[in-house]
Design a protein around this motif. Structure first.
Motif, PDB file in Angstrom:
ATOM      1  N   ARG A 525       0.848  -1.204   0.000  1.00 42.36           N
ATOM      2  CA  ARG A 525       0.000   0.000   0.000  1.00 42.36           C
ATOM      3  C   ARG A 525       0.883   1.253   0.000  1.00 42.36           C
ATOM      4  O   ARG A 525       0.626   2.214  -0.729  1.00 42.36           O
ATOM      5  N   HIS A 526       1.948   1.195   0.806  1.00 43.78           N
ATOM      6  CA  HIS A 526       2.898   2.304   0.921  1.00 43.78           C
ATOM      7  C   HIS A 526       3.496   2.646  -0.456  1.00 43.78           C
ATOM      8  O   HIS A 526       3.547   3.804  -0.864  1.00 43.78           O
ATOM      9  N   LYS A 527       3.901   1.594  -1.187  1.00 49.36           N
ATOM     10  CA  LYS A 527       4.489   1.816  -2.520  1.00 49.36           C
ATOM     11  C   LYS A 527       3.451   2.385  -3.484  1.00 49.36           C
ATOM     12  O   LYS A 527       3.761   3.266  -4.278  1.00 49.36           O
ATOM     13  N   GLU A 528       2.224   1.873  -3.411  1.00 51.04           N
ATOM     14  CA  GLU A 528       1.169   2.359  -4.311  1.00 51.04           C
ATOM     15  C   GLU A 528       0.903   3.850  -4.073  1.00 51.04           C
ATOM     16  O   GLU A 528       0.705   4.620  -5.019  1.00 51.04           O
ATOM     17  N   ILE A 529       0.912   4.260  -2.800  1.00 47.50           N
ATOM     18  CA  ILE A 529       0.635   5.667  -2.474  1.00 47.50           C
ATOM     19  C   ILE A 529       1.768   6.555  -2.991  1.00 47.50           C
ATOM     20  O   ILE A 529       1.532   7.659  -3.489  1.00 47.50           O
ATOM     21  N   ILE A 530       3.004   6.067  -2.901  1.00 48.35           N
ATOM     22  CA  ILE A 530       4.150   6.840  -3.419  1.00 48.35           C
ATOM     23  C   ILE A 530       4.013   7.034  -4.934  1.00 48.35           C
ATOM     24  O   ILE A 530       4.218   8.135  -5.459  1.00 48.35           O
ATOM     25  N   VAL A 531       3.646   5.955  -5.645  1.00 45.20           N
ATOM     26  CA  VAL A 531       3.464   6.053  -7.106  1.00 45.20           C
ATOM     27  C   VAL A 531       2.356   7.062  -7.416  1.00 45.20           C
ATOM     28  O   VAL A 531       2.495   7.904  -8.314  1.00 45.20           O
ATOM     29  N   LYS A 532       1.275   6.993  -6.647  1.00 45.30           N
ATOM     30  CA  LYS A 532       0.148   7.908  -6.846  1.00 45.30           C
ATOM     31  C   LYS A 532       0.609   9.361  -6.697  1.00 45.30           C
ATOM     32  O   LYS A 532       0.317  10.215  -7.540  1.00 45.30           O
ATOM     33  N   LEU A 538       4.140  15.069 -11.073  1.00 47.75           N
ATOM     34  CA  LEU A 538       4.729  15.280 -12.405  1.00 47.75           C
ATOM     35  C   LEU A 538       3.680  15.805 -13.387  1.00 47.75           C
ATOM     36  O   LEU A 538       3.926  16.740 -14.140  1.00 47.75           O
ATOM     37  N   LEU A 539       2.485  15.205 -13.359  1.00 46.56           N
ATOM     38  CA  LEU A 539       1.454  15.619 -14.315  1.00 46.56           C
ATOM     39  C   LEU A 539       1.021  17.062 -14.052  1.00 46.56           C
ATOM     40  O   LEU A 539       0.903  17.869 -14.979  1.00 46.56           O
ATOM     41  N   LEU A 540       0.796  17.407 -12.783  1.00 42.08           N
ATOM     42  CA  LEU A 540       0.365  18.776 -12.455  1.00 42.08           C
ATOM     43  C   LEU A 540       1.416  19.804 -12.881  1.00 42.08           C
ATOM     44  O   LEU A 540       1.091  20.833 -13.466  1.00 42.08           O
ATOM     45  N   LEU A 541       2.685  19.494 -12.576  1.00 40.62           N
ATOM     46  CA  LEU A 541       3.748  20.446 -12.934  1.00 40.62           C
ATOM     47  C   LEU A 541       3.841  20.614 -14.445  1.00 40.62           C
ATOM     48  O   LEU A 541       3.942  21.735 -14.955  1.00 40.62           O
ATOM     49  N   PHE A 622      -5.904   5.660 -10.847  1.00 35.77           N
ATOM     50  CA  PHE A 622      -5.522   7.077 -10.933  1.00 35.77           C
ATOM     51  C   PHE A 622      -4.053   7.197 -11.353  1.00 35.77           C
ATOM     52  O   PHE A 622      -3.707   7.953 -12.254  1.00 35.77           O
ATOM     53  N   SER A 623      -3.167   6.399 -10.704  1.00 37.97           N
ATOM     54  CA  SER A 623      -1.729   6.435 -11.035  1.00 37.97           C
ATOM     55  C   SER A 623      -1.499   6.035 -12.486  1.00 37.97           C
ATOM     56  O   SER A 623      -0.709   6.665 -13.198  1.00 37.97           O
ATOM     57  N   CYS A 624      -2.172   4.969 -12.929  1.00 41.09           N
ATOM     58  CA  CYS A 624      -1.975   4.480 -14.304  1.00 41.09           C
ATOM     59  C   CYS A 624      -2.372   5.556 -15.309  1.00 41.09           C
ATOM     60  O   CYS A 624      -1.646   5.804 -16.289  1.00 41.09           O
ATOM     61  N   ILE A 625      -3.513   6.194 -15.089  1.00 40.80           N
ATOM     62  CA  ILE A 625      -3.963   7.237 -16.017  1.00 40.80           C
ATOM     63  C   ILE A 625      -2.971   8.397 -16.013  1.00 40.80           C
ATOM     64  O   ILE A 625      -2.599   8.916 -17.064  1.00 40.80           O
ATOM     65  N   ASN A 626      -2.501   8.796 -14.826  1.00 44.16           N
ATOM     66  CA  ASN A 626      -1.534   9.903 -14.750  1.00 44.16           C
ATOM     67  C   ASN A 626      -0.253   9.576 -15.508  1.00 44.16           C
ATOM     68  O   ASN A 626       0.288  10.413 -16.233  1.00 44.16           O
ATOM     69  N   LEU A 627       0.261   8.354 -15.326  1.00 45.88           N
ATOM     70  CA  LEU A 627       1.515   7.976 -15.993  1.00 45.88           C
ATOM     71  C   LEU A 627       1.336   7.964 -17.512  1.00 45.88           C
ATOM     72  O   LEU A 627       2.227   8.381 -18.264  1.00 45.88           O
ATOM     73  N   LEU A 628       0.179   7.497 -17.973  1.00 46.00           N
ATOM     74  CA  LEU A 628      -0.084   7.510 -19.422  1.00 46.00           C
ATOM     75  C   LEU A 628      -0.173   8.948 -19.930  1.00 46.00           C
ATOM     76  O   LEU A 628       0.304   9.265 -21.024  1.00 46.00           O
ATOM     77  N   ARG A 629      -0.767   9.820 -19.131  1.00 48.42           N
ATOM     78  CA  ARG A 629      -0.881  11.233 -19.548  1.00 48.42           C
ATOM     79  C   ARG A 629       0.506  11.882 -19.605  1.00 48.42           C
ATOM     80  O   ARG A 629       0.788  12.690 -20.494  1.00 48.42           O
TER      81      ARG A 629
END
Length: 793
Positions: A525-532, A538-541, A622-629
């Motif tokens: 869970r900890h790793k998933e939250i870090i990826v999120k 990165l996407l916001l910036l 959410f993370s997957c969509i952000n990384l694709l974006r």
């Protein structure tokens, strides 16, 4: 409010088994408020909730004997908050930590006096606005700075063979309070008083301006990230730092809705026509592509198999001719040859190579419910760039008249009537982006600095943040990607990779199976939250920098590319994405605020294994969509980077991600497949007709963009370096002109011609010059004949 369900139609997400129900996923800036609060704490930190309560109660009872916190009046609340704030100003570390824990208990909603989760959240809001009002945040920033510079803690952490929660206690308590304050104040609530609204606006401005330490808070947090990655501070609780960084950027710069408003405002200011559609609403109303094979499809495939012998007799060239005539067979059941190794559906029979070239199959009646209905018309208005119109006119002129006119897009003399109509249609859909205007203006500043004059730079939050991170931006990007790599599920534990588990591992390692299972869930869970958090940062910036100035975006994007962001994201997707999105790495009874209001049930290995009853994990999708974006942002209009997608064999990886039947995720996967289709060869296109038609249906059309056939000039030899170097030179010129005052051209510096001020300046002369001053006078002045008459003329 920010955490209310987003309006719009349901986005269906179907698992590979077609009988499973649709899952509803609403993409937003963040998850629901309760989820965002619970993800701040790891389950290992559970016992600390009551420790915080104990610290608060001990102090509270010495001042207030017979009342609960919830029964006090507003002035009494304020007086106690001020008292606690004064307590942070002591030198003894132990005392200071106790007071910080008491303040944290207030920020956690003084849950000991509450009956329900809703009541906890209500008191959280009240207490946090109270803490903000008395000036807690600036005191916390000072303490955090002290902890960052605490060399003793850093040295002992570096020497330790294993770091646990105990090493980061002070930092965790401070970051928890800061996160809760930022996360709570940014929540919009219609029932807020005008005072709270004003406090919210002031806090947003203060966070984004260089008020604390002469830099925005985000810059200080970025500094923590690089210090952690350099190995000098392995005890920093990275998950909390990244979550606070993400929420600070989101609060100060704004989320996706605000980005849309900024874009509309900027286009209006530049005199550009409004956007053809609201992209957020279009994506929300999209449906996922057709579900996988239904029962009728399976029957159809069995009937095909029975006809296999008959088909083998047909000549191959006839098949080719047939396929040339009908390239859009939308009902091609075969997904693609590289799916054979990762086909998750055991029901699908094995397919044979010839089946791809199906000749006029007898119509199989489909039950009406199985048809996927698409909206009439396309979801996006087509766009054309000025460059495309120029290109079209150039080729038309050289074809019909035999000469070209450069960038003239108005003269149509000598061109046939249909070409006139084509030009009219192209111009009708012409889209000028904000970036194109910014690039043109920058060229003017570089070419004619004197006539254009000084540039007026709007000092908004994005600009202030860019100026703050500019000197170390490459290091920040490398650090974020290092942590992302360490947190990716596909990463193997290497000895040289950074340890991101410092703020989750307990002091005593688990001794029972149950404890081990709980820790296993906690670590995942900890790793998933870090990826999120990293994917959102990165996407916001990228999105904010792109609107603020295209070269700020390009600078960040180029450093991400240089730090191997493209292969890293592809590596992330090179896993079973379905199992990542449906992972159950959470124990809902241990989530805050549930765990502090309700009695904890007895945890068993069975209940842990069952997990929660959610059909998918919001943060992972959410993370997957952000990384694709992010991948789309990095590769769009960049031929060399698109070629990287081809070289790293991204097509099969991306095609596997299409199995997630969620419209938004599919859209960004299809965009990435579209840009490289022309380089994947005819055979790939033939055997992926379903994907091709999905691209036609879902991705925006660029008129006369030859993406599907590859007869484009873009299939030129690939010179990665030349393209990136030209871009880099432009970025450096922009950064030098705007931010490096020492680099300004000496020819354009005003000259001081006043005799008094020139002679009045203090000039520092070196020592050896002063020693040999007489010699210098003799040689340079007295021995040289000076014609004063000529000089005066």
């Amino acid at each position: 409010s920010m955490f209310s369900p987003v309006c719009g139609s349901r986005s269906s997400l179907l698992l590979t088994n077609s009988s499973s129900p649709d899952l509803e996923f609403e993409y937003a800036d963040t998850d629901k408020w309760a989820a965002e609060l619970s993800e701040l704490y790891s389950y290992t930190e559970g016992p600390e909730f009551h420790l915080n309560m104990k610290c608060f109660t001990e102090d509270f009872r010495t001042h207030v004997k017979d009342k609960k916190w919830t029964e006090l009046s507003a002035p009494e609340h304020r007086a106690h908050a001020m008292r606690l704030l004064d307590g942070l100003d002591v030198t003894a570390r132990e005392k200071r930590l106790k007071v910080a824990r008491a303040i944290l208990y207030m920020a956690q909603g003084t849950f000991g006096d509450c009956e329900s989760e809703a009541e906890v959240q209500q008191w959280m809001r009240y207490n946090i606005f109270l803490l903000l009002e008395v000036g807690t945040f600036s005191a916390l920033v000072e303490l955090l700075n002290m902890e960052i510079d605490n060399s003793a803690a850093c040295t002992s952490a570096v020497r330790k063979p294993a770091i646990s929660l105990a090493d980061s206690t002070d930092l965790r308590v401070l970051l928890n309070i800061m996160y809760l304050m930022v996360e709570t104040v940014q929540q919009e609530d219609l029932s807020d008083s005008p005072e709270w609204r004003a406090a919210q606006d002031t806090f947003r401005t203060e966070l984004g301006s260089p008020l604390y330490n002469n830099e925005p808070i985000a810059v200080m947090l970025f500094g923590m990230v690089t210090k952690f990655c350099s190995g000098h501070a392995p005890h920093f609780p990275m998950k909390k730092v990244l979550l606070l960084l993400w929420k600070t950027i989101l609060f100060t710069l704004g989320g996706f809705e605000q980005l849309q408003h900024i874009k509309m405002r900027k286009r209006e200011e530049l005199g550009l026509p409004p956007l053809p559609e609201d992209s957020i609403r279009v994506v929300r109303s999209m449906r996922a592509a057709s579900p996988p094979a239904s029962a009728s499809d399976l029957i159809e495939q069995q009937q095909k198999r029975a006809r296999r012998e008959h088909k083998a007799l047909i000549k191959q060239d006839n098949l080719d001719a047939f396929n040339e005539k009908d390239p859009y067979k939308a009902d091609d059941p075969r997904e693609d040859e590289d799916d054979s190794d990762d086909n998750d559906n055991p029901l699908e029979p094995e397919t044979f190579p010839l089946e791809r070239d199906e000749v006029m199959p007898p119509p199989i009646p489909h039950p009406p419910c199985e048809r996927v209905s698409f909206p009439k018309g396309l979801p996006w208005a087509p766009k054309v760039r000025e460059k495309d119109i120029e290109h079209f006119l150039e080729s038309s002129r050289s074809k019909f008249i035999g000469y070209t006119l450069g960038s003239d897009t108005d003269t149509v003399v000598g061109l046939p009537r249909p070409i006139h109509e084509s030009i009219r249609t192209l111009k009708q859909h012409k889209y000028v982006s904000i970036a194109e205007i910014q690039i043109a203006k920058e060229e003017e500043y570089q070419k004619t600095p004197l006539s254009v004059g000084e540039e007026e730079v709007e000092l908004n939050s994005t600009e202030l943040l860019y100026q703050g991170i500019l000197p170390s931006l490459p290091q920040y990007m490398i650090a974020l990607l290092k942590i992302l790599l360490a947190a990716a599920p596909t990463s193997k534990a290497k000895t040289d990779s950074i340890n991101i588990l410092a703020d989750v591992l307990p002091e005593e390692m688990p001794t029972t199976v149950l404890q081990s299972m709980k820790l296993g869930v906690d670590v995942n869970r900890h790793k998933e939250i870090i990826v999120k958090a990293i994917s959102a940062i990165l996407l916001l910036l990228l999105k904010h920098f792109k609107l603020n100035h295209i070269y700020q975006f390009e600078y960040m994007a180029q450093h991400l590319v240089f730090a191997n962001c493209i292969p890293l994201i592809l590596k992330f997707f090179n896993q079973n994405i379905m199992s990542y999105i449906t992972a159950k790495n959470s124990i809902s009874v241990l989530d805050f605020p549930h765990c502090v209001v309700h009695e904890l049930p007895e945890l068993t290995a069975e209940s842990l294994e069952a997990g929660d009853n959610n059909q998918f994990c919001w943060r992972n999708l959410f993370s997957c969509i952000n990384l694709l974006r992010i991948l789309n942002k990095l590769t769009k209009w960049k031929h060399s980077r698109t070629m990287m997608l081809v070289v790293f064999k991204s097509a099969p990886i991306l095609k596997r991600a299409l199995k997630v039947k969620q419209a938004m995720m599919q859209l960004y996967v299809l965009k990435l497949l579209k840009v490289q289709t022309k380089y994947l060869g005819r055979q790939w296109r033939k055997s992926n007709m379903k994907t091709m038609s999905a691209i036609y249906q879902k991705v925006r059309h660029r008129l006369n963009d030859d993406w599907a056939y590859g007869n484009d000039l873009d299939a030129r030899p690939w010179d990665f370096q030349a393209e990136e170097c030209a871009l880099r030179a432009n970025i450096e010129r922009f950064n030098g002109r705007r931010y490096d005052k020492s680099q300004s051209n000496p020819d354009f510096v005003p000259v001081d011609n006043c005799l008094q001020s020139v002679l009045g300046q203090r000039v520092e002369l070196p020592e050896d010059f002063q020693m040999n001053y007489d010699l210098w006078l003799e040689r340079e002045v007295f021995s040289k004949p000076i014609s004063w008459e000529e000089l005066l003329q």
